[in-house]
Design an enzyme around this catalytic site. Structure first.
Site, PDB file in Angstrom:
ATOM      1  CG  ASP A  93      -1.994   1.102   1.094  1.00  7.78           C
ATOM      2  OD1 ASP A  93      -2.446   1.376  -0.023  1.00  7.78           O
ATOM      3  OD2 ASP A  93      -2.334   1.716   2.123  1.00  7.78           O
ATOM      4  CG  PHE A  94       5.179   2.982  -1.634  1.00  9.61           C
ATOM      5  CD1 PHE A  94       6.035   3.116  -0.542  1.00  9.61           C
ATOM      6  CD2 PHE A  94       5.339   3.827  -2.715  1.00  9.61           C
ATOM      7  CE1 PHE A  94       7.029   4.082  -0.546  1.00  9.61           C
ATOM      8  CE2 PHE A  94       6.327   4.792  -2.725  1.00  9.61           C
ATOM      9  CZ  PHE A  94       7.179   4.917  -1.634  1.00  9.61           C
ATOM     10  CD  GLU A  95      -2.375   5.011  -0.560  1.00 12.20           C
ATOM     11  OE1 GLU A  95      -2.776   6.179  -0.479  1.00 12.20           O
ATOM     12  OE2 GLU A  95      -3.081   4.021  -0.295  1.00 12.20           O
ATOM     13  CG  ASP A  96       5.654   7.803   0.414  1.00 16.42           C
ATOM     14  OD1 ASP A  96       4.567   7.696   1.022  1.00 16.42           O
ATOM     15  OD2 ASP A  96       6.751   7.725   0.976  1.00 16.42           O
TER      16      ASP A  96
END
Ligand SMILES: *[C@@H]1O[C@H](CO)[C@@H](O)[C@H](O)[C@H]1NC(C)=O
Ligand SMILES: *[C@@H]1O[C@H](CO)[C@@H](O)[C@H](O)[C@H]1NC(C)=O
Ligand SMILES: *[C@@H]1O[C@H](CO)[C@@H](O)[C@H](O)[C@H]1NC(C)=O
Ligand SMILES: *[C@@H]1O[C@H](CO)[C@@H](O)[C@H](O)[C@H]1NC(C)=O
Ligand SMILES: *[C@@H]1O[C@H](CO)[C@@H](O)[C@H](O)[C@H]1NC(C)=O
Length: 332
Positions: A93-96
């Site tokens: 869930d990486f969202e950077d």
């Protein structure tokens, strides 16, 4: 062994909750759950008894993405954890924000590939999924290598919500969290990259936004909101507060309000006044969710899912029962 080939997936995120909540999920429909930032062995056993895949979610620091040594250490730790806990999969869930074609963007694709290879070596049936924005067009500065992420994972969970995280055009007003047209156009951006429908899960919101109107026009129901910048954009849904579906239904009931329907987005909304301040709510309900799951089915996507399964009223009341029947009922 269940034959999942012809089965449409129902992929649920779950936040920590007790068994009186999760035992009432629709276990006939569910195919995957992600235990988001918690681990519960009883929930794991219950899921396995129902043939449901259980994944964990973990993110790496952005500064480690382009560092192959750091990635290898992280992958080894995660694979050990999955195996040791008896889990069946992994969710990213990486969202950077990441710049297009940057070392970090390539590093993220490499990380997913490396984790999947290591996990499959330990657990040949493991499932690896990646959460992605509603569109592939660099939403919130997330210029990821979506083709590479799809090629190196089993599923992309396309979050067809938070569509107003960046409002570029005037006015700065309350708008739908999950406009059906945006959801469809977003899926098309992934398809246009050559990503197969069998990898795409339509992620749906079991929550909405409550916006405080700094000015409200009753004639056209326009609710102007405070300009809160987000990643270079002057106006954002960050001006609103997220409310679980259950709480929005409580609000409607307590204030004897009715949901209105916006045909342009296929979503409900309502407006109310509290102590002189006007608020507008932009959310989803069984009707709007049905329109989206109908689309997912007719488009032939892998399935649909939600953030998050525990956001309903799971109490032993007639209202709770009706809410659960209606919301789970429209899942494919
Ligand atoms: C890469 O990660 C390793 C392991 O965490 C660390 O020792 C090393 O300093 C990092 N290299 C760079 C260039 O940051
Ligand atoms: C809504 O009505 C107000 C007042 O008439 C007007 O200034 C505004 O432009 C309208 N907004 C939209 C989005 O139509
Ligand atoms: C709730 O609203 C309905 C219709 O809007 C009205 O008929 C009813 O009297 C209201 N009930 C209360 C308790 O205000
Ligand atoms: C929903 O999206 C469509 C297509 O972009 C747009 O025409 C419509 O105005 C949107 N609805 C709202 C309420 O923003
Ligand atoms: C209602 O609004 C007034 C004036 O804005 C404020 O002074 C008061 O504290 C508010 N009351 C509540 C219960 O929020």
């Amino acid at each position: 062994m269940l034959c999942l080939l012809d089965r449409i997936l129902v992929f649920a995120f779950v936040l920590e909750c007790n068994s009186s909540v999760w035992s009432k999920f629709d276990w006939e429909k569910l195919t995957t759950i992600v235990m988001f930032n918690f681990y519960d062995i009883d929930l794991l056993k219950h899921a396995h008894d129902n043939g449901v895949v259980v994944a964990k979610m973990e993110n790496i620091a952005k500064s480690d993405l382009a560092n192959s040594t750091a990635r290898a250490e992280w992958v080894a730790t995660q694979v050990d954890d999955v195996v040791q806990k008896g889990l069946d999969g992994f969710n990213f869930d990486f969202e950077d924000p990441l710049d297009p074609d940057s070392p970090e963007s390539h590093g993220y694709t490499a990380l997913v590939k490396e984790l999947r290879e290591a996990l499959l070596a330990a657990l040949p049936a493991a499932q690896v999924s990646v959460d992605v924005a509603w569109s592939a067009a660099g939403i919130d500065g997330r210029f990821y290598d979506y083709t590479g992420l799809a090629a190196n994972s089993d599923l992309l969970f396309v979050m067809a919500y938070d569509e107003m995280s960046q409002i570029w055009d005037e006015p700065c007003n309350a708008r739908p969290n999950s406009n059906l047209t945006y959801a469809e156009e977003g899926i098309m951006t992934y398809q246009a990259l050559g990503i197969e429908n069998s990898k795409l899960v339509l992620g749906l919101p079991w929550y909405g936004y409550v916006y405080r109107c700094i000015e409200y026009f009753p004639d056209n129901e326009t609710c102007l909101i405070e300009e809160i910048p987000f990643r270079g954009c002057p106006c954002s849904d960050a001006a609103g507060r997220q409310y679980e579906y259950r709480l929005l239904q409580d609000l409607l009931r307590e204030r004897n309000l009715t949901e209105l329907w916006d045909p342009s987005s296929h979503t409900p909304y309502f407006t109310f006044t509290d102590n002189g301040t006007v608020y507008q709510v932009r959310h989803d309900n069984p009707r709007s969710l049905l329109d989206k799951t109908t689309y997912a089915r007719s488009e032939g996507l892998a399935g649909a899912g939600m953030w998050a399964a525990n956001f309903l009223d799971y109490s032993d009341t007639p209202e709770g029962q009706m809410q659960r029947d209606a919301m789970w009922g429209v899942m494919p």
